[in-house]
Write a protein that holds these residues in place. Structure first.
Motif, PDB file in Angstrom:
ATOM      1  N   ARG A   1       0.839  -1.204   0.000  1.00  0.00           N
ATOM      2  CA  ARG A   1       0.000   0.000   0.000  1.00  0.00           C
ATOM      3  C   ARG A   1       0.873   1.251   0.000  1.00  0.00           C
ATOM      4  NH1 ARG A   1      -2.139  -0.803   4.453  1.00  0.00           N
ATOM      5  NH2 ARG A   1      -3.920  -2.025   3.731  1.00  0.00           N
ATOM      6  N   GLU A   2       1.931   1.222   0.775  1.00  0.00           N
ATOM      7  CA  GLU A   2       2.851   2.362   0.841  1.00  0.00           C
ATOM      8  C   GLU A   2       3.454   2.654  -0.529  1.00  0.00           C
ATOM      9  OE1 GLU A   2       7.223   2.472   2.622  1.00  0.00           O
ATOM     10  OE2 GLU A   2       5.717   2.505   4.216  1.00  0.00           O
ATOM     11  N   LEU A   3       3.835   1.617  -1.255  1.00  0.00           N
ATOM     12  CA  LEU A   3       4.399   1.811  -2.589  1.00  0.00           C
ATOM     13  C   LEU A   3       3.349   2.368  -3.546  1.00  0.00           C
ATOM     14  CD1 LEU A   3       6.516  -1.458  -2.872  1.00  0.00           C
ATOM     15  CD2 LEU A   3       7.410   0.879  -2.742  1.00  0.00           C
ATOM     16  N   ARG A   4       2.128   1.909  -3.420  1.00  0.00           N
ATOM     17  CA  ARG A   4       1.063   2.429  -4.296  1.00  0.00           C
ATOM     18  C   ARG A   4       0.818   3.910  -4.041  1.00  0.00           C
ATOM     19  NH1 ARG A   4      -4.220   3.178  -3.254  1.00  0.00           N
ATOM     20  NH2 ARG A   4      -4.277   1.807  -1.435  1.00  0.00           N
TER      21      ARG A   4
ATOM     22  N   GLN B   1      -7.157   2.238  -9.957  1.00  0.00           N
ATOM     23  CA  GLN B   1      -6.194   2.631 -10.996  1.00  0.00           C
ATOM     24  C   GLN B   1      -5.100   1.577 -11.150  1.00  0.00           C
ATOM     25  OE1 GLN B   1      -5.135   6.505  -9.379  1.00  0.00           O
ATOM     26  NE2 GLN B   1      -6.308   7.595 -10.972  1.00  0.00           N
ATOM     27  N   LEU B   2      -4.574   1.084 -10.022  1.00  0.00           N
ATOM     28  CA  LEU B   2      -3.525   0.068 -10.107  1.00  0.00           C
ATOM     29  C   LEU B   2      -4.087  -1.232 -10.667  1.00  0.00           C
ATOM     30  CD1 LEU B   2      -0.648  -0.846  -9.623  1.00  0.00           C
ATOM     31  CD2 LEU B   2      -1.257  -1.384  -7.256  1.00  0.00           C
ATOM     32  N   ALA B   3      -5.287  -1.588 -10.245  1.00  0.00           N
ATOM     33  CA  ALA B   3      -5.915  -2.801 -10.758  1.00  0.00           C
ATOM     34  C   ALA B   3      -6.066  -2.731 -12.276  1.00  0.00           C
ATOM     35  CB  ALA B   3      -7.267  -3.017 -10.091  1.00  0.00           C
TER      36      ALA B   3
ATOM     37  N   ALA C   1       4.900  -7.633 -10.639  1.00  0.00           N
ATOM     38  CA  ALA C   1       3.921  -6.811 -11.352  1.00  0.00           C
ATOM     39  C   ALA C   1       3.580  -5.562 -10.553  1.00  0.00           C
ATOM     40  CB  ALA C   1       2.662  -7.640 -11.620  1.00  0.00           C
ATOM     41  N   TRP C   2       3.450  -5.692  -9.250  1.00  0.00           N
ATOM     42  CA  TRP C   2       3.115  -4.549  -8.396  1.00  0.00           C
ATOM     43  C   TRP C   2       4.220  -3.487  -8.461  1.00  0.00           C
ATOM     44  CZ3 TRP C   2      -1.233  -4.674  -4.906  1.00  0.00           C
ATOM     45  CH2 TRP C   2      -1.362  -3.529  -4.123  1.00  0.00           C
ATOM     46  N   ALA C   3       5.473  -3.934  -8.291  1.00  0.00           N
ATOM     47  CA  ALA C   3       6.589  -2.986  -8.311  1.00  0.00           C
ATOM     48  C   ALA C   3       6.643  -2.228  -9.636  1.00  0.00           C
ATOM     49  CB  ALA C   3       7.900  -3.728  -8.066  1.00  0.00           C
ATOM     50  N   GLU C   4       6.416  -2.940 -10.728  1.00  0.00           N
ATOM     51  CA  GLU C   4       6.433  -2.280 -12.035  1.00  0.00           C
ATOM     52  C   GLU C   4       5.200  -1.409 -12.222  1.00  0.00           C
ATOM     53  OE1 GLU C   4       6.883  -5.471 -14.789  1.00  0.00           O
ATOM     54  OE2 GLU C   4       9.013  -5.810 -14.305  1.00  0.00           O
ATOM     55  N   GLY C   5       4.062  -1.876 -11.677  1.00  0.00           N
ATOM     56  CA  GLY C   5       2.818  -1.115 -11.834  1.00  0.00           C
ATOM     57  C   GLY C   5       2.841   0.214 -11.115  1.00  0.00           C
ATOM     58  N   VAL C   6       3.595   0.316 -10.022  1.00  0.00           N
ATOM     59  CA  VAL C   6       3.689   1.582  -9.289  1.00  0.00           C
ATOM     60  C   VAL C   6       4.961   2.332  -9.682  1.00  0.00           C
ATOM     61  CG1 VAL C   6       2.331   0.714  -7.358  1.00  0.00           C
ATOM     62  CG2 VAL C   6       4.831   0.499  -7.298  1.00  0.00           C
ATOM     63  N   ASP C   7       5.580   1.893 -10.782  1.00  0.00           N
ATOM     64  CA  ASP C   7       6.777   2.555 -11.332  1.00  0.00           C
ATOM     65  C   ASP C   7       7.940   2.565 -10.342  1.00  0.00           C
ATOM     66  OD1 ASP C   7       5.484   3.166 -13.780  1.00  0.00           O
ATOM     67  OD2 ASP C   7       4.507   4.891 -12.830  1.00  0.00           O
ATOM     68  N   GLN C   8       8.058   1.500  -9.563  1.00  0.00           N
ATOM     69  CA  GLN C   8       9.180   1.356  -8.637  1.00  0.00           C
ATOM     70  C   GLN C   8       9.749  -0.063  -8.736  1.00  0.00           C
ATOM     71  OE1 GLN C   8       8.646   3.604  -4.754  1.00  0.00           O
ATOM     72  NE2 GLN C   8       6.489   3.459  -5.357  1.00  0.00           N
TER      73      GLN C   8
END
Length: 283
Positions: free
Chosen positions: A17-20, A32-34, A61-68
């Protein structure tokens, strides 16, 4: 599910959640992330609230999806840290049974004293190759896993070399029910019972049998192994539990000691095994 495991899963969710919320181009909402990941919104919610265990692919996928993307290594390390305690069969058996046996072999090789309790099957350290083969085939069918049966059997048989090394001690408890379980053909079970009878008297093996009619102070629940005083491995239908905290190890050893009070040894154990052997060919 263990409290420690759930707390670790919730901590990972909080980090996700913090990364998002700290995405470089501005905070992202769950929907938006979904949308970016082509996931249902409910998956974002479950992962962040510790209600679903992420896979390595989910974290990448999460790390790439939040551009980190640089955060992936940290996330994956967190996952491996708490998943090492609860090892799901689905993930463990993705490459077949042989890798699981190799992991066991490595831990057994590090051990000098082993306490084992099995209520439904003969312990792997005392299995014949034919008996082990049927066990692996049954579980492969159940889990829809890769059938690398011969390789898995060879690995399990190699583990038994431990029994012939000086300074080792295997304390095994088996419920009599395991001696009658037709998980394999009668001829295979007969050979397995002969093998069990043959290990009684080995200086590295102490085999106790709990007769079906023996009084029990606690229920004969799931099997488990305690390796020295450093690791417990307990099996359930969905996963293996690898527990290395002192409280868990103490608890499982106390369970083992309690079960041992109902066991018979030596000639009495021979008699129980012979009874099971005779039941295969009733006159």
């Amino acid at each position: 599910m263990s409290t420690d495991f759930q707390q670790a899963r919730e901590a990972l969710g909080a980090r996700l959640r913090e990364l998002r919320l700290s995405a470089p181009e501005g905070r992202l909402t769950g929907p938006q992330l979904a949308l970016r990941l082509d996931w249902p919104h409910s998956k974002i919610y479950k992962l962040e609230n510790g209600r679903q265990t992420a896979t390595t692919e989910d974290l990448r996928a999460w790390a790439e999806g939040v551009d980190q993307p640089q955060a992936f290594d940290e996330l994956d390390a967190r996952l491996k840290g708490f998943e090492s305690h609860i090892r799901s069969w689905r993930r463990q058996l993705a490459a077949g049974h042989r890798p699981v046996q190799d992991s066991w072999n490595a831990e057994i090789a590090r051990s000098s004293l082993i306490h084992a309790w099995e209520e439904a099957v003969v312990p792997g350290m005392l299995q014949t190759a034919d008996y082990a083969r049927h066990i692996f085939l049954r579980y492969a069918d159940l889990q829809n896993s890769v059938r690398d049966t011969d390789a898995a059997v060879r690995a399990r048989m190699k583990r038994q070399e431990w029994l012939y090394q000086g300074g080792k001690k295997f304390h095994a408890l088996v419920w009599e029910a395991a001696l009658h379980a037709r998980i394999c053909p009668p001829s295979t079970l007969a050979g397995q019972l002969d093998r069990l009878a043959g290990v009684i008297g080995m200086d590295t093996v102490e085999l106790g049998i709990i007769p079906l009619g023996a009084p029990l102070k606690i229920p004969a629940a799931n099997g488990f192994w305690v390796l020295d005083d450093r690791l417990v491995i307990a099996e359930d239908w969905h996963a293996e539990l690898w527990l290395d905290d002192a409280d868990s190890i103490t608890t499982y050893l106390r369970v083992w000691d309690t079960l041992r009070e109902s066991a018979v040894y030596g000639a009495d154990a021979h008699n129980v095994i012979n009874h099971a052997r005779q039941a295969l060919n009733p006159r």
